[in-house]
Design a protein around this motif. Structure first.
Motif, PDB file in Angstrom:
ATOM      1  N   GLU A 218       0.846  -1.197   0.000  1.00  0.00           N
ATOM      2  CA  GLU A 218       0.000   0.000   0.000  1.00  0.00           C
ATOM      3  C   GLU A 218       0.875   1.239   0.000  1.00  0.00           C
ATOM      4  O   GLU A 218       1.877   1.309   0.706  1.00  0.00           O
ATOM      5  CB  GLU A 218      -0.914   0.011   1.229  1.00  0.00           C
ATOM      6  N   PHE A 219       0.479   2.223  -0.785  1.00  0.00           N
ATOM      7  CA  PHE A 219       1.278   3.439  -0.903  1.00  0.00           C
ATOM      8  C   PHE A 219       0.389   4.668  -0.737  1.00  0.00           C
ATOM      9  O   PHE A 219      -0.832   4.553  -0.663  1.00  0.00           O
ATOM     10  CB  PHE A 219       1.996   3.465  -2.258  1.00  0.00           C
ATOM     11  N   GLY A 220       1.023   5.820  -0.680  1.00  0.00           N
ATOM     12  CA  GLY A 220       0.275   7.052  -0.503  1.00  0.00           C
ATOM     13  C   GLY A 220       0.310   7.532   0.936  1.00  0.00           C
ATOM     14  O   GLY A 220       0.727   6.815   1.854  1.00  0.00           O
ATOM     15  N   LYS A 221      -0.142   8.770   1.148  1.00  0.00           N
ATOM     16  CA  LYS A 221      -0.089   9.383   2.474  1.00  0.00           C
ATOM     17  C   LYS A 221      -0.956   8.637   3.492  1.00  0.00           C
ATOM     18  O   LYS A 221      -0.577   8.483   4.649  1.00  0.00           O
ATOM     19  CB  LYS A 221      -0.532  10.846   2.388  1.00  0.00           C
ATOM     20  N   GLY A 222      -2.124   8.193   3.057  1.00  0.00           N
ATOM     21  CA  GLY A 222      -3.007   7.490   3.979  1.00  0.00           C
ATOM     22  C   GLY A 222      -2.388   6.195   4.475  1.00  0.00           C
ATOM     23  O   GLY A 222      -2.423   5.892   5.674  1.00  0.00           O
ATOM     24  N   ALA A 223      -1.793   5.441   3.559  1.00  0.00           N
ATOM     25  CA  ALA A 223      -1.146   4.183   3.937  1.00  0.00           C
ATOM     26  C   ALA A 223       0.028   4.443   4.866  1.00  0.00           C
ATOM     27  O   ALA A 223       0.247   3.714   5.842  1.00  0.00           O
ATOM     28  CB  ALA A 223      -0.683   3.444   2.683  1.00  0.00           C
ATOM     29  N   ALA A 224       0.805   5.499   4.570  1.00  0.00           N
ATOM     30  CA  ALA A 224       1.961   5.834   5.411  1.00  0.00           C
ATOM     31  C   ALA A 224       1.521   6.197   6.825  1.00  0.00           C
ATOM     32  O   ALA A 224       2.154   5.800   7.809  1.00  0.00           O
ATOM     33  CB  ALA A 224       2.750   6.981   4.782  1.00  0.00           C
ATOM     34  N   ARG A 225       0.417   6.928   6.947  1.00  0.00           N
ATOM     35  CA  ARG A 225      -0.087   7.300   8.274  1.00  0.00           C
ATOM     36  C   ARG A 225      -0.515   6.063   9.059  1.00  0.00           C
ATOM     37  O   ARG A 225      -0.280   5.969  10.263  1.00  0.00           O
ATOM     38  CB  ARG A 225      -1.244   8.299   8.144  1.00  0.00           C
ATOM     39  N   ARG A 226      -1.148   5.124   8.382  1.00  0.00           N
ATOM     40  CA  ARG A 226      -1.573   3.901   9.068  1.00  0.00           C
ATOM     41  C   ARG A 226      -0.360   3.103   9.564  1.00  0.00           C
ATOM     42  O   ARG A 226      -0.385   2.533  10.660  1.00  0.00           O
ATOM     43  CB  ARG A 226      -2.428   3.052   8.126  1.00  0.00           C
ATOM     44  N   ILE A 227       0.678   3.083   8.754  1.00  0.00           N
ATOM     45  CA  ILE A 227       1.903   2.369   9.141  1.00  0.00           C
ATOM     46  C   ILE A 227       2.506   3.008  10.388  1.00  0.00           C
ATOM     47  O   ILE A 227       2.893   2.310  11.337  1.00  0.00           O
ATOM     48  CB  ILE A 227       2.921   2.387   7.981  1.00  0.00           C
ATOM     49  N   ARG A 228       2.567   4.329  10.411  1.00  0.00           N
ATOM     50  CA  ARG A 228       3.171   5.033  11.553  1.00  0.00           C
ATOM     51  C   ARG A 228       2.317   4.877  12.808  1.00  0.00           C
ATOM     52  O   ARG A 228       2.857   4.844  13.923  1.00  0.00           O
ATOM     53  CB  ARG A 228       3.370   6.510  11.211  1.00  0.00           C
ATOM     54  N   ARG A 229       0.996   4.814  12.650  1.00  0.00           N
ATOM     55  CA  ARG A 229       0.127   4.609  13.818  1.00  0.00           C
ATOM     56  C   ARG A 229       0.405   3.265  14.475  1.00  0.00           C
ATOM     57  O   ARG A 229       0.196   3.097  15.671  1.00  0.00           O
ATOM     58  CB  ARG A 229      -1.348   4.716  13.409  1.00  0.00           C
ATOM     59  N   ASP A 230       0.890   2.319  13.704  1.00  0.00           N
ATOM     60  CA  ASP A 230       1.249   0.989  14.235  1.00  0.00           C
ATOM     61  C   ASP A 230       2.680   0.943  14.738  1.00  0.00           C
ATOM     62  O   ASP A 230       3.240  -0.148  14.946  1.00  0.00           O
ATOM     63  CB  ASP A 230       1.053  -0.077  13.145  1.00  0.00           C
ATOM     64  N   ALA A 231       3.296   2.117  14.947  1.00  0.00           N
ATOM     65  CA  ALA A 231       4.679   2.225  15.442  1.00  0.00           C
ATOM     66  C   ALA A 231       5.677   1.582  14.477  1.00  0.00           C
ATOM     67  O   ALA A 231       6.685   1.011  14.884  1.00  0.00           O
ATOM     68  CB  ALA A 231       4.815   1.614  16.830  1.00  0.00           C
ATOM     69  N   LYS A 232       5.386   1.708  13.191  1.00  0.00           N
ATOM     70  CA  LYS A 232       6.282   1.201  12.163  1.00  0.00           C
ATOM     71  C   LYS A 232       6.684   2.349  11.232  1.00  0.00           C
ATOM     72  O   LYS A 232       6.155   3.454  11.340  1.00  0.00           O
ATOM     73  CB  LYS A 232       5.611   0.074  11.379  1.00  0.00           C
ATOM     74  N   VAL A 233       7.626   2.078  10.335  1.00  0.00           N
ATOM     75  CA  VAL A 233       8.101   3.125   9.446  1.00  0.00           C
ATOM     76  C   VAL A 233       8.196   2.585   8.017  1.00  0.00           C
ATOM     77  O   VAL A 233       8.735   1.494   7.791  1.00  0.00           O
ATOM     78  CB  VAL A 233       9.473   3.686   9.909  1.00  0.00           C
ATOM     79  N   PRO A 234       7.657   3.310   7.037  1.00  0.00           N
ATOM     80  CA  PRO A 234       7.795   2.895   5.639  1.00  0.00           C
ATOM     81  C   PRO A 234       9.212   3.158   5.143  1.00  0.00           C
ATOM     82  O   PRO A 234       9.850   4.138   5.524  1.00  0.00           O
ATOM     83  CB  PRO A 234       6.772   3.774   4.909  1.00  0.00           C
ATOM     84  N   ALA A 235       9.718   2.279   4.283  1.00  0.00           N
ATOM     85  CA  ALA A 235      11.072   2.423   3.767  1.00  0.00           C
ATOM     86  C   ALA A 235      11.163   1.829   2.372  1.00  0.00           C
ATOM     87  O   ALA A 235      10.291   1.057   1.947  1.00  0.00           O
ATOM     88  CB  ALA A 235      12.073   1.741   4.702  1.00  0.00           C
ATOM     89  N   VAL A 236      12.228   2.198   1.663  1.00  0.00           N
ATOM     90  CA  VAL A 236      12.460   1.643   0.329  1.00  0.00           C
ATOM     91  C   VAL A 236      13.946   1.360   0.188  1.00  0.00           C
ATOM     92  O   VAL A 236      14.786   2.112   0.678  1.00  0.00           O
ATOM     93  CB  VAL A 236      11.952   2.603  -0.779  1.00  0.00           C
ATOM     94  N   ILE A 237      14.282   0.261  -0.479  1.00  0.00           N
ATOM     95  CA  ILE A 237      15.666  -0.149  -0.685  1.00  0.00           C
ATOM     96  C   ILE A 237      15.955  -0.134  -2.179  1.00  0.00           C
ATOM     97  O   ILE A 237      15.298  -0.837  -2.959  1.00  0.00           O
ATOM     98  CB  ILE A 237      15.938  -1.557  -0.111  1.00  0.00           C
ATOM     99  N   TYR A 238      16.943   0.688  -2.596  1.00  0.00           N
ATOM    100  CA  TYR A 238      17.338   0.794  -3.998  1.00  0.00           C
ATOM    101  C   TYR A 238      18.663   0.070  -4.208  1.00  0.00           C
ATOM    102  O   TYR A 238      19.363  -0.274  -3.269  1.00  0.00           O
ATOM    103  CB  TYR A 238      17.527   2.261  -4.396  1.00  0.00           C
ATOM    104  N   GLY A 239      19.035  -0.106  -5.469  1.00  0.00           N
ATOM    105  CA  GLY A 239      20.399  -0.526  -5.754  1.00  0.00           C
ATOM    106  C   GLY A 239      20.571  -1.819  -6.494  1.00  0.00           C
ATOM    107  O   GLY A 239      19.655  -2.646  -6.601  1.00  0.00           O
TER     108      GLY A 239
END
Length: 226
Positions: A13-34
């Motif tokens: 899930e992506f977007g601001k709403g999804a990110a807020r839900r992730i943070r409410r669960d004491a988690k952090v969204p991240a991405v790994i490149y390379g």
């Protein structure tokens, strides 16, 4: 490098709403490149990730487990709430053991220079090439007992084994100059204010003293003959 294993969850899930839900669960969204692969979007445990990044410093390398596979990831950008401090988003770069990476490493000045000296850090970071699993948290520069006129260049720095300096060797890192006295500071300030046309009202006591002196002088003058 953090030896702790950070267990990640794939993120779909992506977007601001999804990110807020992730943070409410004491988690952090991240991405790994390379490594030419598609970006890997994950969700990380907020508390454990914050501790690992604080321990590893600006260039923390984390062991991230994604669906049973462990990926070494170099921290490249951390977004945090400016008031509450919690992590909002993290960008990582995938790395391998033994791989060389280019990083900016902070300068850490230690020691006390001579009493009449002023220590100025001209560059707060330097660029290095280092093994991904052996990135120094900082480069220490001692100014213990340094006299006025001392200059420390990038080429003077002691780098850990396996690290290569990428910053121009002639770059000035720390400059030790004469510490101005209080009188010199006041004189320079007065000159700067004069050039800027800034005028200050005289203190009330000085105004009253001048007025009293003028009144006393006037009283001592002989009266004009009629």
């Amino acid at each position: 490098m953090s030896e702790d294993l950070i267990k990640a969850e794939p993120r779909t899930e992506f977007g601001k709403g999804a990110a807020r839900r992730i943070r409410r669960d004491a988690k952090v969204p991240a991405v790994i490149y390379g490594h030419g692969n598609d970006p890997i979007h994950v969700t990380l445990p907020g508390h454990d990730t914050m501790l690992a990044i604080k321990h590893g410093g600006a260039n923390a390398v984390l062991n991230i487990e994604i669906e049973g596979k462990v990926q070494l990831a170099l921290t490249k950008q951390v977004q945090a709430d400016p008031i509450k401090g919690f992590l909002e988003h993290i960008d990582f770069v995938a790395v391998r053991k033994g791989e060389k990476v280019t990083v900016d490493v902070p300068i850490h000045v230690t020691g006390e220079a001579a009493s009449d000296a002023l220590v100025v850090t001209e560059q707060n970071v330097i660029s290095l090439e280092a093994e991904a699993t052996h990135i120094p948290e900082h480069i220490e520069v001692s100014v213990e007992g340094a006299e006025v006129g001392t200059q420390i260049l990038a080429s003077d720095l002691t780098l850990p084994s396996g690290s290569t300096l990428l910053t121009d060797p002639e770059s000035l890192i720390v400059n030790v100059s004469h510490a101005p006295t209080a009188e010199e500071v006041e004189s320079e300030l007065a000159e700067a204010e004069a050039e800027a046309g800034i005028e200050h009202e005289a203190p009330q006591a000085e105004i009253e003293a001048e007025a009293a002196a003028e009144a006393e002088a006037a009283a001592e003058e002989p009266a004009e003959s009629e």
